[in-house]
Write an enzyme that holds these catalytic residues in place. Structure first.
Site, PDB file in Angstrom:
ATOM      1  N   GLU A  96       1.592  -0.512  -5.002  1.00 32.35           N
ATOM      2  CA  GLU A  96       0.757   0.627  -5.383  1.00 32.35           C
ATOM      3  C   GLU A  96       1.704   1.830  -5.433  1.00 32.35           C
ATOM      4  O   GLU A  96       2.029   2.411  -4.407  1.00 32.35           O
ATOM      5  CB  GLU A  96      -0.352   0.859  -4.350  1.00 32.35           C
ATOM      6  N   ASP A 111       0.831  -1.201   0.000  1.00 32.57           N
ATOM      7  CA  ASP A 111       0.000   0.000   0.000  1.00 32.57           C
ATOM      8  C   ASP A 111       0.874   1.263   0.000  1.00 32.57           C
ATOM      9  O   ASP A 111       1.857   1.341   0.746  1.00 32.57           O
ATOM     10  CB  ASP A 111      -0.874  -0.028   1.266  1.00 32.57           C
TER      11      ASP A 111
END
Ligand code: BGC
Length: 561
Positions: free
Chosen positions: A299, A240
């Site tokens: 990401e 993330d």
């Protein structure tokens, strides 16, 4: 500063004897590089399937529905966070990186899920959230309690504020950084205290304090987290906000001309610092200590040339190519973005990892105009995506052609709505499994069916999986056909990991991507039918109305003659 306190996650006592689940899978691509050809299905557990009827999806529901995912013909799943969390940001505020939130089930449930997925030939990727944790995480709580100057505070960014006047010390945030969710990125550690006047940094909500990656204890802590899940047998991790772990040394003000609309991207001081690459080199070494090697997908929300640096040979395996997510139905813009991704591939070697939807993004049906036209374009875009060189991720419901839902204001729970006036709830509405409204359209299979955590809109049952499975013309049937053919083309050597992506904007807004002299993907993005280059159509999003011609909002895979 190195803190003397232990930041190791206490996981050993929880590892069960039955933990490690052997991976016996037959990958579609070369044995060690299964991920190069893979299609991964993103599962947002709270909205996938609810096995206990409390209105929130859970691991039991997911286990029950694993055969559905396997029937799609994907290679694995990526699960967004299910670890213990106050759920301020729907699980992206983790208070225990090595557990399972009772909302979703237990560790035994997770182990059953992993074994069940592997038995069906599905890999399992989890989300790791290394930029921030929950403000309820024991180490953050300890830092709050330990007070200014303590080693515990060194794990996070605790800083004295600025002062509007000598009478009001530290009444202003330490710098001008903005939270991605809106407003200042700083909160007072101990509001109202006269002795503790520090602030802490949170690039997202106040419930998500950022770790201080300049403190080596944080890196050691996350090594433990990775090992915990890798030891259990998970096949990889989605990382993330992977580009934001390091902040500019000294936390200076952002240049005043930086727009504050989109915090991370517009503030170069909180993103893409060179030091972050060492983290992924270390994680890659760790991932390769396991057999089979564990996968890292990031990401990395940066322009292609910068994002590609995260997938250099000794860093992550994949980083999502988000270029098309930011574009409308615009052939020239897609050709330009595709070419930039190809340039980045040539520079750094890793093929793009395609994604058009996820739990943060407005669904493609709606983004591309809504209604029938949006649905056609979304299907054509998915056809294109699955024919492009590189791996692809699809988001639950994308295979059903689900539109974005306009969730009533009073039902919105996304923290971005409260802080920034934008909601991502509309892409997170629970899946409709049955046309019959009972059990929240089949979402809840437990003894009772509490209303779902986000309300289902009228007509939601029209998209039901059960009905689409019976209809050869449905979005679901189309997606399964595309996935099956893609697999076959990898198996017969038509698709290879060395394929290029040569993008062209042709007359009539026909967008093409040539992956080899023998194979081309074409999307008609204009308003008139366009003539196709010569070749044999192997696959089309919709039946062709006239041989050799492509109607608007249709896409084909073409074998060149
Ligand atoms: C996740 C979001 C989340 C944010 C903060 C993102 O990139 O996908 O859902 O709100 O990180 O963790």
């Amino acid at each position: 500063m190195t803190t003397p306190i232990s930041a190791q996650p206490a996981h050993d006592d929880r590892a069960s004897a039955a933990a490690a689940s052997p991976v016996v899978l037959s990958p579609a691509g070369p044995a060690d590089h299964w991920w190069q050809s893979a299609v991964i299905y993103e599962v947002y557990p709270r909205s996938f399937a609810d096995g206990d009827g409390d209105g929130v999806g859970d691991l039991a529901g997911l286990i029950h529905r694993l055969p559905y995912i396997a029937s799609l013909g994907v290679d694995g799943i990526w699960m967004t966070p299910f670890q213990p969390s106050p759920q301020v940001d729907q699980g992206y505020d983790v208070s225990d990186y090595c557990g399972v939130d009772p909302l979703f089930g237990s560790m035994a449930d997770f182990e059953r899920l992993l074994a069940g997925a592997h038995a069906l030939g599905l890999r399992v990727l989890l989300d790791v959230v290394p930029n921030h944790c929950s403000s309820r995480h024991p180490l953050f709580q300890a830092a709050l309690a330990a007070g200014p100057g303590s080693p515990e505070r060194g794990l996070f960014h605790f800083v004295e504020g600025r002062s509007s006047s000598p009478e009001h010390p530290s009444d202003l945030p330490p710098n001008n950084w903005q939270s991605v969710f809106g407003g200042t990125a700083w909160s007072r550690a101990n509001p109202g205290s006269e002795t503790d006047t520090e602030w802490y940094l949170h690039l997202f909500s106040a419930g998500q304090p950022d770790w201080n990656w300049r403190n080596p204890a944080v890196g050691d802590y996350f090594d433990g987290v990775l090992r915990f899940w890798f030891d259990k047998g998970v096949d990889g991790l989605r990382i993330d906000v992977a580009h934001a772990l390091f902040k500019a040394d000294g936390l200076p003000d952002a240049p005043s001309e930086s727009p504050v609309v989109d915090g991370l991207r517009s503030n170069p001081l909180v993103s893409d610092q060179e030091e972050v690459h060492e983290v992924y080199r270390r994680w890659r070494r760790l991932a390769e200590k396991y057999q089979p090697h564990r996968l890292l997908v990031g990401e990395v929300n940066l322009e292609p040339s910068r994002a590609a640096r995260y997938t250099r040979a000794d860093e992550m395996h994949q980083a999502f190519a988000f270029a098309f997510v930011k574009l409308g139905w615009d052939a020239a813009a897609w050709a330009q973005a595709g070419s930039e991704l190809e340039e980045a591939r040539l520079l750094h070697g890793a093929a793009p990892t395609w994604a058009l939807e996820n739990h943060d993004i407005v669904r493609t049906v709606t983004r591309f105009g809504g209604g029938d036209q949006g649905a056609r374009r979304a299907r054509a875009a998915l056809a294109a995506l699955l024919g492009l060189p590189g791996a692809a991720y699809i988001y639950q419901g994308q295979e059903l052609g689900l539109p974005e839902v306009d969730v009533p204001v009073e039902a919105r729970v996304d923290p971005m709505w409260a802080r920034g006036g934008v909601t991502r709830d509309g892409s997170r509405v629970p899946l409709p499994w049955t046309e019959d409204p009972a059990g929240n359209h089949g979402f809840s299979t437990g003894p009772t069916a509490t209303p779902p955590w986000l309300p289902l809109p009228d007509g939601w049952g029209d998209n039901a999986i059960e009905s689409q499975q019976q209809d050869p013309g449905s979005a679901l049937a189309f997606a399964a056909r595309a996935l099956a053919l893609r697999r076959q083309l990898w198996a017969d050597g038509t698709f290879t990991a060395d394929d290029a992506g040569t993008w062209r904007l042709r007359a009539g807004n026909l967008l093409t991507c040539e992956r080899s002299p023998r194979f081309l993907v074409a999307v008609a993005m204009g308003s008139e039918p366009v003539e196709l280059p010569p070749g044999v159509v192997l696959f089309s999003a919709f039946p062709l109305e006239q041989e050799g011609w492509l109607q608007p909002d249709n896409a084909v895979w073409l074998r060149r003659s």
